[in-house]
Every structure is written in C-alpha cells, then in structure tokens.
Design a protein around this motif. Structure first.
Motif, PDB file in Angstrom:
ATOM      1  N   LEU A 243     -26.052  49.216  -6.001  1.00 21.73           N
ATOM      2  CA  LEU A 243     -25.716  50.096  -4.855  1.00 21.73           C
ATOM      3  C   LEU A 243     -26.385  51.224  -4.885  1.00 21.73           C
ATOM      4  O   LEU A 243     -26.659  52.081  -3.867  1.00 21.73           O
ATOM      5  CB  LEU A 243     -24.246  50.367  -5.390  1.00 21.73           C
ATOM      6  N   GLU A 244     -26.933  51.804  -6.154  1.00 16.85           N
ATOM      7  CA  GLU A 244     -27.659  53.005  -6.192  1.00 16.85           C
ATOM      8  C   GLU A 244     -28.991  52.932  -5.407  1.00 16.85           C
ATOM      9  O   GLU A 244     -29.482  53.969  -5.018  1.00 16.85           O
ATOM     10  CB  GLU A 244     -28.016  53.365  -7.760  1.00 16.85           C
ATOM     11  N   ASN A 245     -29.523  51.833  -5.196  1.00 19.15           N
ATOM     12  CA  ASN A 245     -31.016  51.556  -4.300  1.00 19.15           C
ATOM     13  C   ASN A 245     -30.396  52.114  -2.834  1.00 19.15           C
ATOM     14  O   ASN A 245     -31.495  52.518  -2.398  1.00 19.15           O
ATOM     15  CB  ASN A 245     -31.313  50.272  -4.382  1.00 19.15           C
ATOM     16  N   CYS A 246     -29.289  52.288  -2.456  1.00 19.64           N
ATOM     17  CA  CYS A 246     -28.875  52.799  -0.978  1.00 19.64           C
ATOM     18  C   CYS A 246     -29.300  54.172  -1.072  1.00 19.64           C
ATOM     19  O   CYS A 246     -29.599  54.682   0.189  1.00 19.64           O
ATOM     20  CB  CYS A 246     -27.607  52.339  -0.595  1.00 19.64           C
ATOM     21  N   PHE A 247     -29.314  55.011  -2.078  1.00 20.11           N
ATOM     22  CA  PHE A 247     -29.181  56.522  -2.095  1.00 20.11           C
ATOM     23  C   PHE A 247     -30.412  57.074  -3.037  1.00 20.11           C
ATOM     24  O   PHE A 247     -30.086  58.272  -3.539  1.00 20.11           O
ATOM     25  CB  PHE A 247     -27.769  56.677  -2.546  1.00 20.11           C
ATOM     26  N   THR A 248     -31.332  56.281  -3.600  1.00 18.22           N
ATOM     27  CA  THR A 248     -32.337  56.569  -4.273  1.00 18.22           C
ATOM     28  C   THR A 248     -33.690  56.307  -3.778  1.00 18.22           C
ATOM     29  O   THR A 248     -33.717  55.055  -2.925  1.00 18.22           O
ATOM     30  CB  THR A 248     -32.411  56.123  -5.616  1.00 18.22           C
ATOM     31  N   ILE A 249     -34.787  56.978  -3.997  1.00 16.56           N
ATOM     32  CA  ILE A 249     -36.241  56.609  -3.494  1.00 16.56           C
ATOM     33  C   ILE A 249     -36.490  55.143  -3.801  1.00 16.56           C
ATOM     34  O   ILE A 249     -36.510  55.088  -5.095  1.00 16.56           O
ATOM     35  CB  ILE A 249     -37.046  57.787  -3.873  1.00 16.56           C
ATOM     36  N   SER A 250     -37.170  54.405  -3.224  1.00 17.97           N
ATOM     37  CA  SER A 250     -37.690  53.142  -3.550  1.00 17.97           C
ATOM     38  C   SER A 250     -38.786  53.144  -4.323  1.00 17.97           C
ATOM     39  O   SER A 250     -39.599  54.168  -4.507  1.00 17.97           O
ATOM     40  CB  SER A 250     -37.857  52.262  -2.157  1.00 17.97           C
ATOM     41  N   ASP A 251     -38.775  52.002  -5.206  1.00 16.74           N
ATOM     42  CA  ASP A 251     -40.031  51.889  -5.996  1.00 16.74           C
ATOM     43  C   ASP A 251     -41.424  51.882  -5.238  1.00 16.74           C
ATOM     44  O   ASP A 251     -42.359  52.455  -5.807  1.00 16.74           O
ATOM     45  CB  ASP A 251     -40.001  50.473  -6.818  1.00 16.74           C
ATOM     46  N   LYS A 252     -41.414  51.543  -4.180  1.00 20.06           N
ATOM     47  CA  LYS A 252     -42.664  51.555  -3.235  1.00 20.06           C
ATOM     48  C   LYS A 252     -42.852  53.043  -2.855  1.00 20.06           C
ATOM     49  O   LYS A 252     -44.065  53.359  -3.018  1.00 20.06           O
ATOM     50  CB  LYS A 252     -42.342  50.506  -2.107  1.00 20.06           C
ATOM     51  N   ALA A 253     -41.671  53.719  -2.315  1.00 21.31           N
ATOM     52  CA  ALA A 253     -42.190  55.100  -2.161  1.00 21.31           C
ATOM     53  C   ALA A 253     -42.512  55.740  -3.244  1.00 21.31           C
ATOM     54  O   ALA A 253     -43.460  56.803  -2.950  1.00 21.31           O
ATOM     55  CB  ALA A 253     -40.954  55.680  -1.430  1.00 21.31           C
ATOM     56  N   ARG A 254     -42.437  55.619  -4.566  1.00 28.86           N
ATOM     57  CA  ARG A 254     -42.663  56.348  -5.480  1.00 28.86           C
ATOM     58  C   ARG A 254     -44.024  56.317  -6.075  1.00 28.86           C
ATOM     59  O   ARG A 254     -44.813  56.833  -6.512  1.00 28.86           O
ATOM     60  CB  ARG A 254     -41.536  56.026  -6.797  1.00 28.86           C
ATOM     61  N   CYS A 255     -44.230  54.916  -5.743  1.00 28.50           N
ATOM     62  CA  CYS A 255     -45.970  54.458  -6.192  1.00 28.50           C
ATOM     63  C   CYS A 255     -46.607  55.248  -5.123  1.00 28.50           C
ATOM     64  O   CYS A 255     -47.747  55.657  -5.835  1.00 28.50           O
ATOM     65  CB  CYS A 255     -45.777  52.734  -6.135  1.00 28.50           C
ATOM     66  N   ILE A 256     -46.502  55.006  -4.021  1.00 30.81           N
ATOM     67  CA  ILE A 256     -47.334  55.540  -2.832  1.00 30.81           C
ATOM     68  C   ILE A 256     -47.470  56.973  -3.207  1.00 30.81           C
ATOM     69  O   ILE A 256     -48.663  57.716  -3.010  1.00 30.81           O
ATOM     70  CB  ILE A 256     -46.770  55.600  -1.366  1.00 30.81           C
ATOM     71  N   ALA A 257     -46.170  57.760  -3.225  1.00 27.23           N
ATOM     72  CA  ALA A 257     -46.291  59.207  -3.906  1.00 27.23           C
ATOM     73  C   ALA A 257     -46.865  59.864  -4.830  1.00 27.23           C
ATOM     74  O   ALA A 257     -47.916  60.722  -4.998  1.00 27.23           O
ATOM     75  CB  ALA A 257     -44.681  59.524  -3.942  1.00 27.23           C
ATOM     76  N   GLY A 258     -47.044  58.858  -5.978  1.00 27.02           N
ATOM     77  CA  GLY A 258     -47.678  58.971  -6.955  1.00 27.02           C
ATOM     78  C   GLY A 258     -49.267  59.361  -6.865  1.00 27.02           C
ATOM     79  O   GLY A 258     -50.208  60.092  -7.533  1.00 27.02           O
ATOM     80  N   SER A 259     -49.651  58.147  -5.959  1.00 25.72           N
ATOM     81  CA  SER A 259     -51.115  58.314  -5.423  1.00 25.72           C
ATOM     82  C   SER A 259     -51.299  59.338  -4.609  1.00 25.72           C
ATOM     83  O   SER A 259     -52.600  60.112  -4.664  1.00 25.72           O
ATOM     84  CB  SER A 259     -51.441  56.977  -4.573  1.00 25.72           C
TER      85      SER A 259
END
Length: 270
Positions: A243-259
């Motif tokens: 359920l928390e995945n609906c309200f938190t930034i995704s793993d994909k978005a975090r990976c891209i953001a780090g780059s």
C-alpha cells in the motif's frame, strides 16, 4: 550575484523523483507544467499543485505560483514552486543554470541546449551532445539510470516495465474518448474485471473501465479529465501488500533522480 536555479520541465511521478532529490540536496528548483497535467500517480506527482494550489510528496511541498517572479520567494521558504508554462517561456526570463526535461513524452517537445548552460533530458527523444548535454536512460533493466553523454536512450517500446510478473496488463488505457469518472480511488484493492471507473462518451453512453488484474490501484487519472482513445488512465500494482507504494516515490524514479543529481552537482558547484 545571480541566484542559482534549476528548472525542471514536467511534474509527473518520474519527474517528481528528480525534483525531490534535487530539493533534498538543498538545490533551488522550479517546476514548469501544463495547464491540465494528466499524471495517474497523483499522490506522488508535484504537478497536482496546478489543480489544488499546493501538494506534498514525501515532506516536499509544491506550491503553485502565477508569475515567475514569485519563484525565489517560494524557494527561500524551503518549498518548490510550480508554474504553468508548457512552452518554457519563463526560461528566457529566469536564465536558469540547469534545465531538466522530465516531461517523459518519448519525444522532444521543444527543449534545446541553448535554454541553459547545462541541459539534461530523461528518456528517449533526445540526443546527448546535440539536443541536450546529457540524457538519462529511463527504461527498466540493466541500464536504468545510465548517464549518456553521447547518443540517445533506448527507443520507446510502448510496453510498461515488469512489476510483480505483469507488464502491459497492469496499465490501463482508455478504449473510447470522453470524460473520465472515478469509482475507486488510489490505494483501493481491486479484482480483475471489477469496474474501477467509467468514461462518459460523446454520445452520452457509459463505457466501463474494468481492472485488468488483481492488485492495488497505484495510479488513477483525475476525476472529470477529458481523454482521447488510448490514453493512460490507471495503473494496478499486483503486490497487494504494498500500500505504501501508492504514496511514495518509486524505485525507478529514485534511480533516475540519482543520476540527474550526479551530473547536476558537479556543474552547479564547479
């Protein structure tokens, strides 16, 4: 001395991952959006501030502004300004240090290297060294988040990334044009075949939108949005316990953001 500024074009869920990472690093960020954003992962998309005036994603508050001159006041308050400016006309006025194209349109909608001293684009549609300085790979898999300084990202396949064993099945597109209406809400547990929304067609008929798999409704288009045929309207995560995945930034978005942060930091503090 001119104030430093990073402008991010786009405020959807993947863009918001980048915006949040830059904001968390203490960098000044302004977001440019369209008049009617169409994010389905609305709980983690800063573009929702366009509709509601403000929104919060993981403790980061986005505030809608009406003039580009208001941006630095909002930034000084520790928040992220969101301005409706789909053509990027404010870029010439504000003269940012960095422009990040995070529209994720799979094509270039007008971003160019002359918009800022340093330019970055997420995903396909751009050539690093020509359209922008750097491209970040957005396709799930081994190369996700790869920094591309010459060349382009993988072309758009049209197939969503695999989550919990499901790819194309987990993303729902409209079968007809019309006005979108919600029945369920983000975070609801749904079962395959269940009606989660409906489309009010131009002829007045009602077209149901049914869940394609069992799972949790992670994304759902805003109520009353006018849609064409084939428009992305919902996203189901088969992992019902997440359920928390609906309200938190995704793993994909975090990976891209780090780059993005990786390439922006050396430029900003050069």
């Amino acid at each position: 001395m001119k104030q430093k500024l990073i402008i991010v074009r786009g405020g959807g869920d993947l863009a918001t991952g980048t915006i949040h990472r830059l904001w968390s690093a203490g960098l000044p960020v302004l977001v440019l959006e369209t008049e009617h954003p169409a994010a389905i992962r609305r709980q983690v998309s800063v573009c929702e501030a366009v509709y509601d005036g403000q929104t919060v994603v993981e403790n980061m508050m986005g505030i809608r502004i009406w003039k580009c001159e208001e941006a630095f006041q909002v930034i000084k308050a520790g928040k992220v300004p969101v301005l409706v400016d789909p053509k990027g006309e404010s870029i010439r006025t504000l003269r940012p240090d960095v422009v990040v194209d995070a529209i994720l349109a799979k094509k270039n909608l007008g971003t160019s290297r002359d918009m800022a001293p340093f330019t970055v684009a997420l995903g396909p549609g751009f050539e690093a060294g020509k359209d922008v300085d750097v491209v970040i790979e957005t396709k799930r898999g081994y190369n996700l988040g790869r920094v591309i300084r010459a060349g382009s990202a993988f072309p758009n396949t049209g197939i969503p990334g695999n989550i919990g064993g499901y790819a194309a099945e987990r993303v729902i597109h409209s079968s007809n044009p019309g006005i979108f209406h919600n029945i369920c809400k983000i975070g609801d547990i749904v079962t395959e075949g269940e009606e989660i929304a409906w489309i009010e067609q131009m002829d007045g008929n009602r077209c149901p939108v049914n869940a394609t798999i069992n799972g949790i409704l992670r994304g759902l288009l805003r109520e009353g949005y006018p849609i064409p045929k084939g428009f992305k309207i919902a996203d189901i995560d088969p992992r019902k316990e997440k359920l928390e995945n609906c309200f938190t930034i995704s793993d994909k978005a975090r990976c891209i953001a780090g780059s993005v942060l990786e390439v922006v930091i050396p430029y900003i503090y050069r």
